[in-house]
Design a protein around this motif. Structure first.
Motif, mmCIF file in Angstrom:
data_model
loop_
_atom_site.group_PDB
_atom_site.id
_atom_site.type_symbol
_atom_site.label_atom_id
_atom_site.label_comp_id
_atom_site.label_asym_id
_atom_site.label_seq_id
_atom_site.Cartn_x
_atom_site.Cartn_y
_atom_site.Cartn_z
ATOM 1 N N GLY A 1 85.523 59.802 4.654
ATOM 2 C CA GLY A 1 86.914 59.369 4.746
ATOM 3 C C GLY A 1 87.615 59.157 3.426
ATOM 4 O O GLY A 1 88.599 58.420 3.372
ATOM 5 N N VAL A 2 87.142 59.791 2.344
ATOM 6 C CA VAL A 2 87.786 59.651 1.043
ATOM 7 C C VAL A 2 88.428 60.974 0.644
ATOM 8 O O VAL A 2 87.976 62.049 1.056
ATOM 9 C CB VAL A 2 86.787 59.201 -0.037
ATOM 10 C CG1 VAL A 2 86.224 57.835 0.294
ATOM 11 C CG2 VAL A 2 85.651 60.215 -0.205
ATOM 12 N N LEU A 3 89.479 60.892 -0.150
ATOM 13 C CA LEU A 3 90.163 62.067 -0.681
ATOM 14 C C LEU A 3 90.055 62.083 -2.193
ATOM 15 O O LEU A 3 90.151 61.036 -2.831
ATOM 16 C CB LEU A 3 91.630 62.059 -0.260
ATOM 17 C CG LEU A 3 91.932 62.362 1.210
ATOM 18 C CD1 LEU A 3 93.430 62.235 1.477
ATOM 19 C CD2 LEU A 3 91.439 63.755 1.596
ATOM 20 N N PRO A 4 89.880 63.295 -2.783
ATOM 21 C CA PRO A 4 89.644 64.559 -2.079
ATOM 22 C C PRO A 4 88.259 64.539 -1.430
ATOM 23 O O PRO A 4 87.378 63.793 -1.871
ATOM 24 C CB PRO A 4 89.730 65.602 -3.191
ATOM 25 C CG PRO A 4 89.300 64.852 -4.414
ATOM 26 C CD PRO A 4 89.823 63.460 -4.247
ATOM 27 N N SER B 1 92.760 52.670 3.646
ATOM 28 C CA SER B 1 93.852 53.029 4.542
ATOM 29 C C SER B 1 93.756 52.376 5.914
ATOM 30 O O SER B 1 94.686 52.481 6.716
ATOM 31 C CB SER B 1 93.900 54.554 4.722
ATOM 32 O OG SER B 1 92.681 55.034 5.296
ATOM 33 N N LEU B 2 92.669 51.696 6.187
ATOM 34 C CA LEU B 2 92.464 51.113 7.511
ATOM 35 C C LEU B 2 92.892 49.651 7.582
ATOM 36 O O LEU B 2 92.727 48.897 6.615
ATOM 37 C CB LEU B 2 90.978 51.184 7.890
ATOM 38 C CG LEU B 2 90.434 52.544 8.318
ATOM 39 C CD1 LEU B 2 88.907 52.506 8.342
ATOM 40 C CD2 LEU B 2 90.977 52.935 9.686
ATOM 41 N N PRO B 3 93.408 49.210 8.735
ATOM 42 C CA PRO B 3 93.551 47.771 8.973
ATOM 43 C C PRO B 3 92.176 47.156 9.141
ATOM 44 O O PRO B 3 91.171 47.888 9.190
ATOM 45 C CB PRO B 3 94.368 47.714 10.273
ATOM 46 C CG PRO B 3 94.139 49.018 10.942
ATOM 47 C CD PRO B 3 93.897 50.028 9.858
ATOM 48 N N PRO B 4 92.066 45.830 9.217
ATOM 49 C CA PRO B 4 90.742 45.207 9.360
ATOM 50 C C PRO B 4 89.951 45.818 10.517
ATOM 51 O O PRO B 4 90.472 46.014 11.614
ATOM 52 C CB PRO B 4 91.081 43.740 9.623
ATOM 53 C CG PRO B 4 92.391 43.539 8.919
ATOM 54 C CD PRO B 4 93.139 44.832 9.117
#
Length: 363
Positions: free
Chosen positions: A275-278, A291-294
């Motif tokens: 789930g990381v970019l790039p 990028s996620l909420p808790p």
């Protein structure tokens, strides 16, 4: 399936286990190695086959924890006993019958059998990799602790060609064996295809096994594996230590959730499962997925990851083969966490979570 509430789910390579609130275990899927526990092989490859619908594993006592592996299954009975069924060719059921490193031939058990090598301890959590297993246990008798947390340790057994048992050898082990671990009491365990991850009572993470894709979360020089558990530095953006309360492993990637709901991921990433970019071939150290909420709970498939957030939204990323991301048939890969658009959920967890030093299953 009966109407009792489902407390825990565990998915193996091609079979699934469900633990219900009445202590019964139900299974379905492929069962040709005995991993369904019905007492006879069930391939369940055709519609209408015995394993194609959930069916109770009747030979089990009331159960409190379950785990499905590659082609084997383990459960913990209400009394802390461990029972296994399915493939045992590499010792992954802990039933003995082989010699370490001997390459013992295939062996199956089609009905649950007691893991006698754990009779002197009380188990409360099991996890299964592709061909190895780990069991978190506590001594039978008085708990010698000044606090209320469990005094726990871990036993491992099964395939060990990449050190995934943490025993300091590369030989398969057919009997439960405790790895040397310089850590506080172990509270959680998770297993990937060829690696094992533990969490201790202080929230620290420990890993061993294959590191070919960075799934251990440590830089180990030229070594592609670690045959002893090593500590993983899970840190916040301010480099502060993070208290981990949940673990999950994919085939070659690992996720951890902190007490504050932060998600950290590392390991194989070609399919986007970290789930990381790039997107990277491998992410060798824990990365926070900002990028996620808790996050309330996380579970990893072989090449994808799914989380349920505290606001009851479902996010998924990684390989979308077969529609496993829940984002529609046209989505073949998601490189970052993406909301599925499903309705909000009342949480049913597929993994144990620590709460104030104790383990619970979200309901």
């Amino acid at each position: 399936m009966c109407t009792a509430r489902v407390l825990q789910l565990s998915a193996g390579h091609a079979h699934t286990l469900a633990l219900l609130g009445n202590g019964s275990v139900w299974s379905w899927g492929r069962g040709d190695c005995g991993q369904l526990g019905y007492g006879k092989p069930e391939a369940a490859l055709q519609p209408g086959a015995a394993g194609s619908r959930p069916r109770q594993v009747e030979a089990l006592p009331p159960t409190v924890n379950i785990a499905a592996g590659g082609n084997h299954s383990l459960v913990v009975g209400w009394d802390g006993s461990v029972l296994g069924f399915g493939l045992h060719g590499r010792g992954q059921l802990g039933l003995g019958g082989g010699e370490a490193g001997s390459g013992a031939g295939p062996h199956h058990t089609f009905e649950p059998m007691l893991v006698v090598g754990l009779s002197h301890v009380r188990a409360w959590l099991v996890t299964c990799g592709a061909s190895h297993s780990a069991v978190v246990v506590q001594p039978i008798g008085p708990v010698l602790s000044a606090c209320t947390q469990r005094v726990s340790s871990v036993y491992t057994f099964g395939r060990n060609d990449e050190g995934q048992l943490g025993l300091g050898t590369l030989h398969d082990t057919f009997h439960p064996s405790p790895p040397a671990l310089a850590a506080p009491p172990v509270l959680l365990a998770a297993a990937g295809a060829a690696h094992t991850v533990l969490c201790d009572s202080s929230g620290e993470v420990w890993t061993c096994g294959s590191n070919r894709q960075g799934q251990l979360g440590v830089r180990v020089g030229s070594d592609a594996w670690q045959d002893r558990f090593v500590r993983v530095a899970v840190r916040s953006p301010l480099t502060l230590p993070v208290h981990v309360v949940q673990l999950s492993c994919g085939s070659s990637h690992t996720c951890a959730v902190s007490a504050s709901g932060e998600l950290f991921a590392w390991g194989a990433g070609r399919a986007g499962q970290v789930g990381v970019l790039p997107p990277r071939e491998r992410t060798p150290e824990p990365k926070r997925i900002a990028s996620l909420p808790p996050v309330a709970t996380v579970d990893c498939g072989s090449l994808h990851t799914v989380v349920l957030t505290s606001d009851r939204r479902l996010f998924s990323w990684g390989s979308g083969t077969g529609g496993c991301l829940g984002q529609g048939p046209s989505v073949k890969r998601a490189l970052v966490p993406t909301a599925t658009g499903a309705v909000s959920f009342d949480l049913l967890s597929v993994a144990p979570v620590l709460t104030r030093g104790r383990t619970k299953v979200y309901q």
